[in-house]
Scaffold this motif. Structure first.
Motif, PDB file in Angstrom:
ATOM      1  N   SER A 259       0.838  -1.206   0.000  1.00  0.00           N
ATOM      2  CA  SER A 259       0.000   0.000   0.000  1.00  0.00           C
ATOM      3  C   SER A 259       0.867   1.248   0.000  1.00  0.00           C
ATOM      4  O   SER A 259       0.536   2.246  -0.656  1.00  0.00           O
ATOM      5  CB  SER A 259      -0.904   0.034   1.228  1.00  0.00           C
ATOM      6  N   ALA A 260       1.988   1.209   0.761  1.00  0.00           N
ATOM      7  CA  ALA A 260       2.860   2.381   0.809  1.00  0.00           C
ATOM      8  C   ALA A 260       3.398   2.676  -0.581  1.00  0.00           C
ATOM      9  O   ALA A 260       3.415   3.825  -1.032  1.00  0.00           O
ATOM     10  CB  ALA A 260       4.001   2.147   1.790  1.00  0.00           C
ATOM     11  N   LEU A 263       0.629   4.112  -2.709  1.00  0.00           N
ATOM     12  CA  LEU A 263       0.324   5.526  -2.392  1.00  0.00           C
ATOM     13  C   LEU A 263       1.298   6.448  -3.122  1.00  0.00           C
ATOM     14  O   LEU A 263       0.914   7.447  -3.729  1.00  0.00           O
ATOM     15  CB  LEU A 263       0.415   5.759  -0.881  1.00  0.00           C
ATOM     16  N   PRO A 364      -2.417   8.817   6.404  1.00  0.00           N
ATOM     17  CA  PRO A 364      -1.816   7.511   6.104  1.00  0.00           C
ATOM     18  C   PRO A 364      -1.545   6.730   7.387  1.00  0.00           C
ATOM     19  O   PRO A 364      -1.169   7.311   8.408  1.00  0.00           O
ATOM     20  CB  PRO A 364      -0.504   7.885   5.404  1.00  0.00           C
ATOM     21  N   PHE A 365      -1.749   5.440   7.332  1.00  0.00           N
ATOM     22  CA  PHE A 365      -1.500   4.484   8.428  1.00  0.00           C
ATOM     23  C   PHE A 365      -2.405   4.683   9.633  1.00  0.00           C
ATOM     24  O   PHE A 365      -2.158   4.116  10.683  1.00  0.00           O
ATOM     25  CB  PHE A 365      -0.017   4.530   8.883  1.00  0.00           C
ATOM     26  N   LEU A 381      -4.106   2.646   4.812  1.00  0.00           N
ATOM     27  CA  LEU A 381      -3.756   3.565   3.715  1.00  0.00           C
ATOM     28  C   LEU A 381      -4.895   3.714   2.699  1.00  0.00           C
ATOM     29  O   LEU A 381      -4.854   4.593   1.849  1.00  0.00           O
ATOM     30  CB  LEU A 381      -2.505   3.048   2.983  1.00  0.00           C
ATOM     31  N   ALA A 384      -6.535   7.177   2.599  1.00  0.00           N
ATOM     32  CA  ALA A 384      -5.564   8.198   2.169  1.00  0.00           C
ATOM     33  C   ALA A 384      -5.394   8.124   0.648  1.00  0.00           C
ATOM     34  O   ALA A 384      -5.430   9.155  -0.042  1.00  0.00           O
ATOM     35  CB  ALA A 384      -4.230   7.978   2.865  1.00  0.00           C
TER      36      ALA A 384
END
Ligand SMILES: Nc1ncnc2c1ncn2[C@@H]1O[C@H](COP(=O)(O)OP(=O)(O)OP(=O)(O)O)[C@@H](O)[C@H]1O
Ligand SMILES: [Mg+2]
Length: 417
Positions: A259-260, A263, A364-365, A381, A384
């Protein structure tokens, strides 16, 4: 009257009106009209001459258009003016009676002057009163000054504040990725300096955001190698329960890393815009969410086309619908339109989100305290990413808790023209 433009305009209008008012006053004082007394003396001396000539030679006065009648002239008697002239004549030593009636022209009067023999000398004299309609002329003069100064002042104020408005427009057009549009470096020196400072700030911000993004992506990417090694080692754990806990934690870590990276990809990758049928897209998403085993259904699906990147928009809406299906125990999705915008609503009957945490869910998170309910694996996430994408298509996402329970997510995106 908070805008600088209006303040400058009003200041200019007041200044112009004050200057014109003072100049008019000065002109009125400097250019005195002929004195009333002087006019009156001239009129009385004319009356004296006429009376004298009439007593000596009737024919001569008749020749110059002055009648001698047994009665005064008919017409509406001007009492004030009659009294005024009679008094002035008496003061000048003339024992007579003067009657003033309207004259043949607007600035003339007919004066009937009683002769010693009881007959009346009827003559036309210039009126001593100011011309009629003077108040209208004065009001028109003031009106013209006000209108003229308002037009000039508004024009000047608009010109003066134009560079500030350009800066304001540029600053308020900050893109969803926090990027500031280029501010034109024009106008007076102070405004140019401000524009240059804003452009410098925008360049620094861009560099800082990009390096943060690279860091997040690199961290997500670099985590993959040690995680693969850990997964391999976890496979060798003999205790079944312990092994499955390790593997499930590692799966969650994997999801967070994915996911990071996605993003960052959303912020960097900008797919091309095209017309997307929102009703069809929602139908497809709901079907695939159902096939993945989640509870989701469609409600009213009105036709609505928006301009967006189809892949990114699908990801954003899927995140929100999956949230309602997982955290909210089941999603109901509808599409409507209101002239300017398409409105997607995603409703559920779950626990909703505590009001004090509402502002954080797009961070985020961020995950609402998982201890309160059954948990779903996730990185925190999804929202976001969804908001990031929807903002890129000039849309908004709003969350409100439903009564008695559940969450309503409203996604508004401008309709394609
Ligand atoms: N419909 C909903 N009802 C209740 N809580 C919700 C709802 N949608 C989101 N939340 C809360 O907001 C948090 C953030 O949601 P978000 O989608 O960003 O992360 P996530 O679903 O936990 O993980 P993922 O990154 O896999 O989507 C969730 O953890 C959940 O606590
Ligand atoms: Mg989610």
């Amino acid at each position: 009257m908070t805008s600088l433009r209006m303040r400058i305009a009003v200041l200019l209008i007041l200044s112009i009106a004050a200057v014109v008012g003072l100049a008019t006053l000065a002109a009125m004082l400097a250019l005195q009209p002929p004195s009333q007394d002087g006019n009156l003396q001239a009129t009385i001396s004319e009356i004296r001459t006429l009376m004298k000539v009439a007593s000596l030679d009737r024919q001569t006065v008749a020749d110059v258009g002055v009648q001698v009648d047994p009665k005064p002239a008919s017409g509406q008697l001007d009492n004030g003016e009659s009294e005024h002239l009679t008094n002035a004549a008496r003061v000048a030593g003339l024992d007579t009676d003067i009657r003033v009636t309207p004259g043949p022209q607007s600035l003339e009067v007919t004066a009937s002057i009683r002769l010693p023999d009881g007959r009346w000398l009827v003559t036309v004299l210039p009126s001593n009163r100011p011309p009629p309609g003077g108040a209208y002329v004065f009001a028109g003069w003031i009106f013209l000054i006000l209108i003229g100064s308002a037009v000039v002042s508004l024009f000047a104020a608009t010109k003066i504040t134009m560079p500030l408005r350009i800066i304001d427009n540029a600053v308020s057009s900050v893109g969803p990725n926090g990027e500031l549009g280029l501010v034109p470096e024009i106008g007076p020196a102070e405004v140019r300096a401000t524009a240059q400072a804003l452009n410098r700030l925008s360049r620094h911000l861009k560099v800082a955001i990009e390096s943060r993004m690279r860091l997040v992506a690199a961290a997500g990417h670099d985590l993959r190698t040690p995680m693969t090694r850990m997964r391999l080692r976890a496979e060798f754990i003999t205790d079944d329960e312990e092994r499955s806990k390790w593997l499930s934690d590692l799966n969650e870590l994997d999801q967070i890393a994915d996911s990071a990276i996605s993003l960052v990809r959303e912020e960097v990758n900008q797919d091309t815009l095209e017309a997307v049928s929102l009703d069809l897209l929602i139908r497809e998403i709901v079907t695939s969410v159902q096939q993945a085993g989640y509870a989701a259904e469609t409600g009213l699906l009105k036709r609505a086309t928006v301009r967006a990147g189809p892949i990114a928009l699908r990801r954003a809406l899927t995140n929100l619908i999956v949230n309602a299906a997982t955290h909210g125990d089941g999603a109901r999705v509808s599409v409507t339109a209101n002239g300017m915008s398409a409105i997607v609503t995603v409703e559920d009957d779950g626990p909703g989100i505590p009001e004090d945490l509402m502002v954080h869910v797009f961070e985020p998170f961020f995950r609402v305290d998982a201890a309160r309910r059954k948990t779903f694996p996730g990185a925190g996430l999804g929202m976001a990413i969804a908001r990031e994408i929807i903002a890129r298509f000039s849309g908004t996402v709003e969350l409100t808790n439903r009564r008695p329970n559940g969450l309503l997510q409203t996604i508004i995106v401008p309709l394609a023209i």
